[in-house]
Design a protein around this motif. Structure first.
Motif, PDB file in Angstrom:
ATOM      1  N   ASP A  87     -11.453 -17.405  22.322  1.00 46.86           N
ATOM      2  CA  ASP A  87     -11.848 -16.104  21.777  1.00 46.86           C
ATOM      3  C   ASP A  87     -11.707 -14.968  22.784  1.00 46.86           C
ATOM      4  O   ASP A  87     -12.288 -13.906  22.606  1.00 46.86           O
ATOM      5  N   ASP A  88     -10.955 -15.163  23.876  1.00 44.67           N
ATOM      6  CA  ASP A  88     -10.686 -14.095  24.836  1.00 44.67           C
ATOM      7  C   ASP A  88      -9.408 -13.395  24.390  1.00 44.67           C
ATOM      8  O   ASP A  88      -8.333 -13.606  24.940  1.00 44.67           O
ATOM      9  N   TYR A  89      -9.557 -12.571  23.358  1.00 39.34           N
ATOM     10  CA  TYR A  89      -8.389 -11.942  22.766  1.00 39.34           C
ATOM     11  C   TYR A  89      -7.750 -10.914  23.683  1.00 39.34           C
ATOM     12  O   TYR A  89      -6.542 -10.686  23.615  1.00 39.34           O
ATOM     13  N   ALA A  90      -8.511 -10.307  24.565  1.00 43.68           N
ATOM     14  CA  ALA A  90      -7.930  -9.368  25.529  1.00 43.68           C
ATOM     15  C   ALA A  90      -6.962 -10.099  26.458  1.00 43.68           C
ATOM     16  O   ALA A  90      -5.886  -9.583  26.772  1.00 43.68           O
ATOM     17  N   ALA A  91      -7.327 -11.294  26.896  1.00 45.78           N
ATOM     18  CA  ALA A  91      -6.429 -12.092  27.741  1.00 45.78           C
ATOM     19  C   ALA A  91      -5.175 -12.477  26.959  1.00 45.78           C
ATOM     20  O   ALA A  91      -4.060 -12.449  27.502  1.00 45.78           O
ATOM     21  N   ALA A  92      -5.343 -12.816  25.690  1.00 44.04           N
ATOM     22  CA  ALA A  92      -4.191 -13.147  24.854  1.00 44.04           C
ATOM     23  C   ALA A  92      -3.284 -11.923  24.680  1.00 44.04           C
ATOM     24  O   ALA A  92      -2.059 -12.044  24.692  1.00 44.04           O
ATOM     25  N   ALA A  93      -3.882 -10.738  24.536  1.00 45.98           N
ATOM     26  CA  ALA A  93      -3.095  -9.512  24.414  1.00 45.98           C
ATOM     27  C   ALA A  93      -2.295  -9.265  25.690  1.00 45.98           C
ATOM     28  O   ALA A  93      -1.105  -8.909  25.634  1.00 45.98           O
ATOM     29  N   ARG A  94      -2.921  -9.452  26.834  1.00 44.37           N
ATOM     30  CA  ARG A  94      -2.215  -9.298  28.116  1.00 44.37           C
ATOM     31  C   ARG A  94      -1.048 -10.284  28.208  1.00 44.37           C
ATOM     32  O   ARG A  94       0.048  -9.938  28.659  1.00 44.37           O
ATOM     33  N   ARG A  95      -1.286 -11.527  27.797  1.00 41.81           N
ATOM     34  CA  ARG A  95      -0.241 -12.550  27.859  1.00 41.81           C
ATOM     35  C   ARG A  95       0.928 -12.203  26.946  1.00 41.81           C
ATOM     36  O   ARG A  95       2.089 -12.283  27.348  1.00 41.81           O
ATOM     37  N   GLU A  96       0.633 -11.812  25.708  1.00 38.24           N
ATOM     38  CA  GLU A  96       1.715 -11.478  24.770  1.00 38.24           C
ATOM     39  C   GLU A  96       2.513 -10.274  25.259  1.00 38.24           C
ATOM     40  O   GLU A  96       3.735 -10.243  25.142  1.00 38.24           O
ATOM     41  N   LEU A  97       1.829  -9.265  25.803  1.00 39.02           N
ATOM     42  CA  LEU A  97       2.520  -8.102  26.354  1.00 39.02           C
ATOM     43  C   LEU A  97       3.490  -8.532  27.447  1.00 39.02           C
ATOM     44  O   LEU A  97       4.663  -8.135  27.445  1.00 39.02           O
ATOM     45  N   ALA A  98       3.032  -9.362  28.361  1.00 38.79           N
ATOM     46  CA  ALA A  98       3.881  -9.829  29.464  1.00 38.79           C
ATOM     47  C   ALA A  98       5.033 -10.695  28.947  1.00 38.79           C
ATOM     48  O   ALA A  98       6.185 -10.516  29.355  1.00 38.79           O
ATOM     49  N   GLU A  99       4.733 -11.628  28.037  1.00 39.86           N
ATOM     50  CA  GLU A  99       5.763 -12.536  27.541  1.00 39.86           C
ATOM     51  C   GLU A  99       6.862 -11.788  26.784  1.00 39.86           C
ATOM     52  O   GLU A  99       8.045 -12.078  26.952  1.00 39.86           O
TER      53      GLU A  99
END
Length: 183
Positions: A87-99
């Motif tokens: 549920d750490d969606y901010a971390a997921a957002a950072r990951r998707e942005l980078a990927e």
């Protein structure tokens, strides 16, 4: 009358079809009037959508081939979450942005959470505004992604949304919500 009067009872559930990214689920249900039937829907993990701004105020967007509509679409970086995101969606957002773009953000703040198609899917999209986005790495695309990142002036993106030139609903919703929220 309460919402409970409208609720369906799920008596059984199963996956009818599974593919990368989502499943098709079938629920056996009992309707409020007692009718028994089945209901199919797209079952997928939560997703994140990022409205990423560079230090100069431009927006990092992606041009991506979309097979379902047979064309390249301009949109915001977005993607599904992983089970270990906890549920750490901010971390997921950072990951998707980078990927998807090779950019990293200085800050990531929540914008809105929506259910974009709750008549046919259990999708939940968590929107974020990322600021201070700078290129820092190479893209790390999934096997089935054809993406070209670029930057555009925010007002040009907003104008393209309003003119109907950007048709990706995640992008349209993200830009319009950002405007309405007075960010």
């Amino acid at each position: 009358m309460s919402d409970d009067d409208l609720a369906w009872e799920t008596t059984d559930t199963r996956i009818d079809y599974s593919c990368p990214g989502f499943d098709i689920r079938m629920d056996d249900v009992r309707l409020p009037d007692g009718t028994e039937t089945d209901f199919h829907y797209v079952d997928e993990p939560a997703a994140v959508v990022v409205l990423p701004f560079t230090p100069d105020g431009d927006v990092v967007v992606i041009d991506e081939w979309r097979q379902a509509v047979g064309r390249t679409n301009r949109g915001l970086p977005a993607g599904g979450t992983e089970p270990d995101d906890d549920d750490d969606y901010a971390a997921a957002a950072r990951r998707e942005l980078a990927e998807e773009t090779g950019h990293e953000a200085e800050t990531v703040e929540p914008l809105v959470t929506v259910e974009p198609a709750n008549g046919i899917a259990n999708s939940v999209h968590h929107y974020f505004v990322a600021r201070g986005c700078e290129p820092s790495a190479d893209q790390n695309l999934d096997f089935n992604e054809s993406i070209r990142p670029t930057t555009v002036d925010y007002d040009d993106l907003k104008g393209a949304v309003l003119a109907g030139e950007v048709r990706d609903a995640r992008t349209v919703l993200g830009v319009l919500y950002y405007e309405l929220a007075g960010e």
